[in-house]
Design a protein around this motif. Structure first.
Motif, PDB file in Angstrom:
ATOM      1  N   GLN A 388     104.802  -3.024 -37.621  1.00  0.00           N
ATOM      2  CA  GLN A 388     104.971  -3.182 -39.192  1.00  0.00           C
ATOM      3  C   GLN A 388     103.684  -3.784 -39.778  1.00  0.00           C
ATOM      4  OE1 GLN A 388     107.328  -2.192 -41.141  1.00  0.00           O
ATOM      5  NE2 GLN A 388     108.428  -1.603 -39.650  1.00  0.00           N
ATOM      6  N   ASP A 389     102.995  -4.758 -38.932  1.00  0.00           N
ATOM      7  CA  ASP A 389     101.727  -5.361 -39.674  1.00  0.00           C
ATOM      8  C   ASP A 389     100.617  -4.088 -39.837  1.00  0.00           C
ATOM      9  OD1 ASP A 389     103.187  -7.665 -40.045  1.00  0.00           O
ATOM     10  OD2 ASP A 389     102.113  -8.396 -38.044  1.00  0.00           O
ATOM     11  N   GLN A 390     100.740  -3.279 -39.030  1.00  0.00           N
ATOM     12  CA  GLN A 390      99.697  -2.227 -39.144  1.00  0.00           C
ATOM     13  C   GLN A 390      99.958  -1.218 -40.003  1.00  0.00           C
ATOM     14  OE1 GLN A 390      97.978  -1.023 -35.170  1.00  0.00           O
ATOM     15  NE2 GLN A 390      99.646  -2.654 -34.242  1.00  0.00           N
ATOM     16  N   VAL A 391     101.209  -1.101 -40.585  1.00  0.00           N
ATOM     17  CA  VAL A 391     101.579  -0.101 -41.750  1.00  0.00           C
ATOM     18  C   VAL A 391     100.851  -0.495 -43.010  1.00  0.00           C
ATOM     19  CG1 VAL A 391     103.333   1.378 -42.798  1.00  0.00           C
ATOM     20  CG2 VAL A 391     103.406   0.697 -40.539  1.00  0.00           C
ATOM     21  N   ILE A 392      99.803   0.339 -43.540  1.00  0.00           N
ATOM     22  CA  ILE A 392      98.979  -0.435 -44.929  1.00  0.00           C
ATOM     23  C   ILE A 392      99.182   0.564 -46.032  1.00  0.00           C
ATOM     24  CG2 ILE A 392      96.967  -1.458 -45.680  1.00  0.00           C
ATOM     25  CD1 ILE A 392      96.356  -2.142 -42.814  1.00  0.00           C
ATOM     26  N   LEU A 393      99.528   0.327 -47.201  1.00  0.00           N
ATOM     27  CA  LEU A 393      99.378   1.027 -48.208  1.00  0.00           C
ATOM     28  C   LEU A 393      98.626   0.795 -49.376  1.00  0.00           C
ATOM     29  CD1 LEU A 393     101.155   3.388 -49.729  1.00  0.00           C
ATOM     30  CD2 LEU A 393     102.456   1.503 -50.631  1.00  0.00           C
ATOM     31  N   TYR A 394      97.754   1.601 -49.840  1.00  0.00           N
ATOM     32  CA  TYR A 394      96.775   1.208 -50.892  1.00  0.00           C
ATOM     33  C   TYR A 394      96.398   2.770 -51.524  1.00  0.00           C
ATOM     34  CZ  TYR A 394      93.036   2.871 -47.479  1.00  0.00           C
ATOM     35  OH  TYR A 394      92.201   3.728 -46.586  1.00  0.00           O
ATOM     36  N   PRO A 395      95.880   2.504 -52.891  1.00  0.00           N
ATOM     37  CA  PRO A 395      96.023   1.498 -53.777  1.00  0.00           C
ATOM     38  C   PRO A 395      97.434   1.333 -54.216  1.00  0.00           C
ATOM     39  CG  PRO A 395      94.927   3.384 -55.016  1.00  0.00           C
ATOM     40  CD  PRO A 395      95.263   3.799 -53.553  1.00  0.00           C
ATOM     41  N   ASN A 396      97.859   0.286 -54.910  1.00  0.00           N
ATOM     42  CA  ASN A 396      99.008   0.033 -55.473  1.00  0.00           C
ATOM     43  C   ASN A 396      98.833  -1.084 -56.602  1.00  0.00           C
ATOM     44  OD1 ASN A 396     101.804   0.107 -56.041  1.00  0.00           O
ATOM     45  ND2 ASN A 396     102.457  -0.756 -54.235  1.00  0.00           N
ATOM     46  N   PRO A 397      98.947  -0.646 -57.745  1.00  0.00           N
ATOM     47  CA  PRO A 397      99.442   0.473 -58.502  1.00  0.00           C
ATOM     48  C   PRO A 397      98.413   1.848 -58.176  1.00  0.00           C
ATOM     49  CG  PRO A 397      99.199  -1.329 -60.144  1.00  0.00           C
ATOM     50  CD  PRO A 397      98.472  -1.754 -58.977  1.00  0.00           C
ATOM     51  N   ALA A 398      99.127   3.010 -58.295  1.00  0.00           N
ATOM     52  CA  ALA A 398      98.327   4.129 -58.048  1.00  0.00           C
ATOM     53  C   ALA A 398      98.682   5.362 -59.113  1.00  0.00           C
ATOM     54  CB  ALA A 398      99.032   4.760 -56.987  1.00  0.00           C
ATOM     55  N   THR A 399      97.910   6.371 -59.367  1.00  0.00           N
ATOM     56  CA  THR A 399      98.041   7.066 -60.101  1.00  0.00           C
ATOM     57  C   THR A 399      98.652   8.581 -59.780  1.00  0.00           C
ATOM     58  OG1 THR A 399      95.639   7.891 -59.872  1.00  0.00           O
ATOM     59  CG2 THR A 399      96.232   6.261 -61.549  1.00  0.00           C
ATOM     60  N   THR A 400      97.875   9.343 -58.928  1.00  0.00           N
ATOM     61  CA  THR A 400      98.152  10.504 -58.432  1.00  0.00           C
ATOM     62  C   THR A 400      98.279  10.913 -56.889  1.00  0.00           C
ATOM     63  OG1 THR A 400      95.810  11.466 -58.245  1.00  0.00           O
ATOM     64  CG2 THR A 400      97.112  11.841 -60.261  1.00  0.00           C
ATOM     65  N   SER A 401      97.907   9.783 -56.163  1.00  0.00           N
ATOM     66  CA  SER A 401      98.013   9.578 -54.754  1.00  0.00           C
ATOM     67  C   SER A 401      97.716   8.238 -53.986  1.00  0.00           C
ATOM     68  CB  SER A 401      96.931  10.719 -54.083  1.00  0.00           C
ATOM     69  OG  SER A 401      95.606  10.167 -54.315  1.00  0.00           O
ATOM     70  N   ILE A 402      98.214   8.153 -52.912  1.00  0.00           N
ATOM     71  CA  ILE A 402      97.919   7.017 -52.381  1.00  0.00           C
ATOM     72  C   ILE A 402      97.705   7.108 -50.854  1.00  0.00           C
ATOM     73  CG2 ILE A 402      99.653   5.659 -53.512  1.00  0.00           C
ATOM     74  CD1 ILE A 402     101.714   5.759 -51.406  1.00  0.00           C
ATOM     75  N   HIS A 403      97.053   6.312 -50.214  1.00  0.00           N
ATOM     76  CA  HIS A 403      96.722   6.459 -48.832  1.00  0.00           C
ATOM     77  C   HIS A 403      97.743   5.470 -47.953  1.00  0.00           C
ATOM     78  CE1 HIS A 403      94.050   7.551 -45.405  1.00  0.00           C
ATOM     79  NE2 HIS A 403      94.160   6.411 -44.903  1.00  0.00           N
ATOM     80  N   LEU A 404      98.123   6.057 -46.971  1.00  0.00           N
ATOM     81  CA  LEU A 404      99.101   5.460 -46.057  1.00  0.00           C
ATOM     82  C   LEU A 404      98.500   5.215 -44.477  1.00  0.00           C
ATOM     83  CD1 LEU A 404     102.026   4.021 -45.866  1.00  0.00           C
ATOM     84  CD2 LEU A 404     102.713   5.810 -44.743  1.00  0.00           C
ATOM     85  N   HIS A 405      98.282   4.006 -44.221  1.00  0.00           N
ATOM     86  CA  HIS A 405      97.569   3.889 -42.836  1.00  0.00           C
ATOM     87  C   HIS A 405      98.665   3.486 -41.864  1.00  0.00           C
ATOM     88  CE1 HIS A 405      94.649   2.488 -39.646  1.00  0.00           C
ATOM     89  NE2 HIS A 405      95.543   1.419 -39.554  1.00  0.00           N
ATOM     90  N   LEU A 406      98.585   4.190 -40.533  1.00  0.00           N
ATOM     91  CA  LEU A 406      99.779   3.767 -39.691  1.00  0.00           C
ATOM     92  C   LEU A 406      99.092   3.230 -38.484  1.00  0.00           C
ATOM     93  CD1 LEU A 406     102.090   6.959 -39.926  1.00  0.00           C
ATOM     94  CD2 LEU A 406     102.277   4.855 -41.026  1.00  0.00           C
ATOM     95  N   PRO A 407      99.726   2.802 -37.498  1.00  0.00           N
ATOM     96  CA  PRO A 407      98.976   2.585 -36.286  1.00  0.00           C
ATOM     97  C   PRO A 407      98.228   3.557 -35.711  1.00  0.00           C
ATOM     98  CG  PRO A 407     101.234   1.421 -36.359  1.00  0.00           C
ATOM     99  CD  PRO A 407     101.001   2.445 -37.539  1.00  0.00           C
ATOM    100  N   PRO A 408      97.165   3.458 -34.918  1.00  0.00           N
ATOM    101  CA  PRO A 408      96.426   4.544 -34.161  1.00  0.00           C
ATOM    102  C   PRO A 408      97.373   5.167 -33.296  1.00  0.00           C
ATOM    103  CG  PRO A 408      95.016   2.595 -34.225  1.00  0.00           C
ATOM    104  CD  PRO A 408      96.397   2.051 -34.830  1.00  0.00           C
ATOM    105  N   GLY A 409      97.341   6.667 -33.380  1.00  0.00           N
ATOM    106  CA  GLY A 409      98.020   7.741 -32.520  1.00  0.00           C
ATOM    107  C   GLY A 409      99.533   7.654 -32.869  1.00  0.00           C
ATOM    108  N   THR A 410     100.200   6.925 -34.053  1.00  0.00           N
ATOM    109  CA  THR A 410     101.266   6.742 -34.513  1.00  0.00           C
ATOM    110  C   THR A 410     101.743   7.824 -35.373  1.00  0.00           C
ATOM    111  OG1 THR A 410     101.652   4.711 -33.971  1.00  0.00           O
ATOM    112  CG2 THR A 410     103.428   5.482 -35.080  1.00  0.00           C
TER     113      THR A 410
END
Length: 466
Positions: A388-410
């Protein structure tokens, strides 16, 4: 998130010891079911979930997959309004005898009835039930609603049956306070070694001529889900209110003859003129929206749950319950006859129709739309917390898209959920995550739910700025 200190639904002003609010994770374990009304686990088969569908089927879920239709009565049942297949309870010795019980309501032989019947699996491990059936109990229903229908075996190995007041509105026949009818009651019968059932000698009305001997408690309106606390033996009831108040009541272990007040009282509030009664006050009440000063603690139709007795110490001793009409999940801490704290959780789901408890005491809930979700916390396992600590969301607030980072290989999946609870379909995420387009909605807030094969479900609140 907010915490409220209360007694019988009102603010408690004296100093009282409190506990910290846990953070919940919702892990979807199955979907694709049809209007679930009950979740049960059979003794001897801890990894097998049985899900009751209102239309008349019992489905078996294992490892997140619907693998079998255990029972199909859909050709016999009318699921109109609040009719249908409503309850399931496995005999405590199911692993030896293959006996289970169901409760259903429908138009039978030309009239509305509720029935509790005994069914049999030829071998307890079978994925399909036999056709063998024995009548246990039946009674007429005057209307299609308020059928309740939950059934459960208590620590005493007796069968408890929740019945509604007969329906319509305002209990027009006064069934809740009428001891000559089974409507609006909690029943207690002994089905062990019986063709039908026998009356336990210690039932409070077993030897009262002007009362039904099956009655264990009365004064109920539409008890939607009952459960036993596996640690104390207490029975908990979520009773749906009329116009203003929803209530949670408790039957202490081995305590029969209690009167919960309907229709003289709705919750702990006067409702209709009655003779003097000895009413047992609810543990907790909450108001409908038109009568509620704090929207986080109001709703429309209670779904009773369970006292948590699983392995997660953060949740120990909390009674979980939800509201069917609103996206609300709460848990209360019970102390000395009252709810001393009530926790309000971030919750993206609406139409929570039922709860279930597995052999380890872990809790699940269903939505009427067909999903089964397990309640967990960040502390469920250390590996889950690390992921859970490795699930990162940015930017927030957002406009048209966001980037979601998951643990490597997950790898994972995601879906967007509106604040109303309406959700989009699941979309696949590549291992490690990626860029996600934001749905075409105006400024506001959406939930983003993320999960994966090795990744517990997590919710993000995303602010949308166009």
């Amino acid at each position: 998130m907010r915490i409220r200190l209360i007694i019988y639904g009102h603010l408690w002003l004296l100093p009282i010891a409190t506990i910290a609010q846990p953070t919940l994770i919702y892990h979807e374990v199955a979907h694709g079911l049809s209007r679930p009304t009950d979740i049960a686990f059979a003794p001897g088969f801890p990894d097998r979930m049985y899900v009751v569908e209102q239309g008349g089927k019992i489905r078996i879920v294992e490892q997140g997959q619907i693998i079998s239709t255990f029972l199909d009565l859909s050709d016999r049942l009318d699921a109109d309004s609040e009719l249908g297949l409503l309850g399931l309870a496995f005999d405590p010795k199911f692993a030896e005898n293959g006996i289970y019980y169901i409760n259903f309501a429908g138009r039978i032989d030309g009239k509305l009835q509720s029935r509790v019947v005994r069914r049999f699996a030829e071998s307890p491990g079978d994925y399909i039930s036999s056709d063998r059936e024995e009548m246990v109990l039946s009674f007429d229903q005057p209307y299609k609603n308020h059928n309740a229908g939950d059934i459960a075996f208590g620590p005493d190995s007796l069968l408890y049956i929740a019945t509604g007041d007969g329906g319509s509105a305002n209990d027009p026949a006064g069934n809740g306070q009428n001891l000559t009818t089974l409507l609006g009651k909690l029943l207690r019968i002994d089905v062990r070694g019986q063709v039908a059932y026998r009356i336990p000698e210690d039932n409070p009305f077993a030897h009262v001529t002007q009362a039904r001997p099956e009655i264990w408690a009365y004064g109920l309106r539409n008890p939607w889900r009952i459960s036993f606390d596996r640690e104390t033996g207490d029975l908990w009831i979520g009773d749906v209110g009329q116009d203003k108040w929803e209530e949670i009541s408790r039957v202490p272990a081995n305590s029969g003859g209690l009167n919960f007040g309907w229709r003289c009282y709705e919750g702990d509030h006067f409702f209709s003129p009655c003779d003097s009664i000895n009413q047992i006050l609810p543990v907790y009440v909450y108001a409908h929206p038109n009568n509620c000063p704090d929207s986080r603690f109001c709703g429309e139709s209670i779904t009773g749950g369970f006292m948590y007795r699983g392995t997660n110490t953060d949740l120990a001793g909390l009674y979980f319950f939800a509201d069917y009409g609103k996206n609300r999940l709460w848990a209360l801490k019970y102390e000395e006859g009252n709810a001393s704290q009530v926790f309000d959780f971030e919750f993206p789901y609406v139409h929570t129709s039922t709860f279930g408890e597995d052999a380890k005491g872990e809790l699940f809930f269903a939505t009427i739309e067909g999903s089964i979700i397990q309640i967990q916390t960040d502390a469920s396992t250390s590996r889950e917390a690390d992921l859970q600590d490795q699930v990162i969301l940015y930017p927030n607030p957002a406009t048209t898209s966001i980037h979601l980072h998951l643990p490597p290989g997950t790898p994972g999946q995601y879906r967007w959920i509106e604040l109303s609870g309406k959700s989009g379909g699941w979309q696949d995420l590549s291992p490690g995550g990626g860029s996600l387009p934001i749905p075409a909605v105006p400024n506001g807030v959406l939930w983003l739910q993320v999960q994966g094969p090795n990744l517990p479900s997590r919710l993000f609140m995303v602010e949308i700025i166009r």
